[in-house]
Design an enzyme around this catalytic site. Structure first.
Site, PDB file in Angstrom:
ATOM      1  N   LYS A  83      42.637  17.312   6.860  1.00 31.52           N
ATOM      2  CA  LYS A  83      43.724  17.131   7.817  1.00 31.52           C
ATOM      3  C   LYS A  83      45.032  17.016   7.041  1.00 31.52           C
ATOM      4  O   LYS A  83      45.157  16.159   6.148  1.00 31.52           O
ATOM      5  CB  LYS A  83      43.455  15.843   8.600  1.00 31.52           C
ATOM      6  CG  LYS A  83      43.902  15.856  10.036  1.00 31.52           C
ATOM      7  CD  LYS A  83      43.380  14.583  10.693  1.00 31.52           C
ATOM      8  CE  LYS A  83      43.853  14.442  12.097  1.00 31.52           C
ATOM      9  NZ  LYS A  83      43.593  13.092  12.625  1.00 31.52           N
TER      10      LYS A  83
HETATM   11  C1  E4P Z   1      43.572  12.570  16.013  1.00 31.39           C
HETATM   12  O1  E4P Z   1      43.403  13.476  15.244  1.00 31.39           O
HETATM   13  C2  E4P Z   1      44.806  11.763  16.029  1.00 31.39           C
HETATM   14  O2  E4P Z   1      45.042  11.217  14.793  1.00 31.39           O
HETATM   15  C3  E4P Z   1      44.727  10.729  17.099  1.00 31.39           C
HETATM   16  O3  E4P Z   1      44.211  11.328  18.283  1.00 31.39           O
HETATM   17  C4  E4P Z   1      46.028  10.017  17.356  1.00 31.39           C
HETATM   18  O4  E4P Z   1      45.912   9.225  18.498  1.00 31.39           O
HETATM   19  P1  E4P Z   1      46.948   8.048  18.860  1.00 31.39           P
HETATM   20  O5  E4P Z   1      48.252   8.678  19.230  1.00 31.39           O
HETATM   21  O6  E4P Z   1      46.326   7.341  20.020  1.00 31.39           O
HETATM   22  O7  E4P Z   1      47.070   7.208  17.631  1.00 31.39           O
END
Ligand code: E4P
Length: 217
Positions: A83
């Site tokens: 990522k």
């Molecule tokens: C997933 O890849 C993201 O990091 C995550 O869904 C972020 O979610 P949040 O905005 O609730 O922290």
């Protein structure tokens, strides 16, 4: 639509995985913090548990450093998706890592233009953050629809991974719009089973059943 679970807590992943609800896992530095675990250890365990892609996020900000971290994370297991953030350096890292055959999830996407750049850089997944856009009175689901239209216009193979999901309604709307994947916290995936009429109907059935005086067991 594929379901990824947005957590680094092994027990939460295992429960949903046993039900066939987990097509992959996403983590980020905040979720690693919340798990209280060492990143390499916990990601290794998740990769052994789940067959699908497991996103592990780099924390460097310069492309070369992101690439080095991405290679280290990708060496953990074949189902790692590295990522990287949607910055110019992140796009450079995406191009190199995807060129090496690694899955890359480009995260922190908040616009259609950013999603277009990620597809051009060879991203496997683009992660538009619905909830964080809704939080500032923008329309997160509209962004998913815009990216779907743009990717379909040109046949980009980058998968739309709807992220920052806050409600069961987000899940069904993502499926309706055509997101390839939605990643959600376990609580949201479980909440998809809830309906007030199910609860009411079950209550009535159980009350009537009690009146029959019968037993199945
Ligand atoms: C997933 O890849 C993201 O990091 C995550 O869904 C972020 O979610 P949040 O905005 O609730 O922290």
């Amino acid at each position: 639509m594929k379901f990824f679970v947005d957590t680094a807590v092994i027990e939460e992943i295992a429960e949903l995985n046993d039900l066939g609800m987990v097509d992959g896992v996403t983590t980020n530095p905040s979720l690693i913090l919340k798990s209280g675990r060492d990143i390499i250890e916990v990601i290794t365990e998740i990769c052994a548990l789940v067959e699908g892609p497991v996103s592990a996020e780099v924390v460097a900000t310069k492309a070369d450093d992101m690439i080095a971290e991405g290679r280290k994370l990708a060496a953990i297991a074949p189902n790692i998706a590295v990522k990287v953030p949607l910055t110019w350096d992140g796009l450079k890292a995406c191009k190199v890592l995807s060129g090496e055959g690694k899955m890359v999830n480009v995260t922190l996407c908040f616009s259609a233009n950013q999603a277009l750049l990620a597809a051009k850089a060879g991203a496997t997944f683009i992660s538009p953050f619905i909830g964080r856009l809704d939080d500032i009175n923008l329309d997160g689901l509209q962004l998913i629809a815009d990216i779907r239209e743009i990717y379909d216009n040109y046949g980009y193979e980058t998968q739309i991974l709807a992220a920052s999901i806050r409600s069961a309604n987000h899940m069904s709307e993502c499926a309706r719009i055509g997101a390839d994947v939605a990643t959600a916290p376990p609580s949201v995936i479980k909440a998809m089973a809830n309906h007030i009429l199910t609860d009411k109907g079950l209550q009535q059935f159980l009350a009537d059943w009690a009146k029959t005086g019968q037993s199945i067991a």
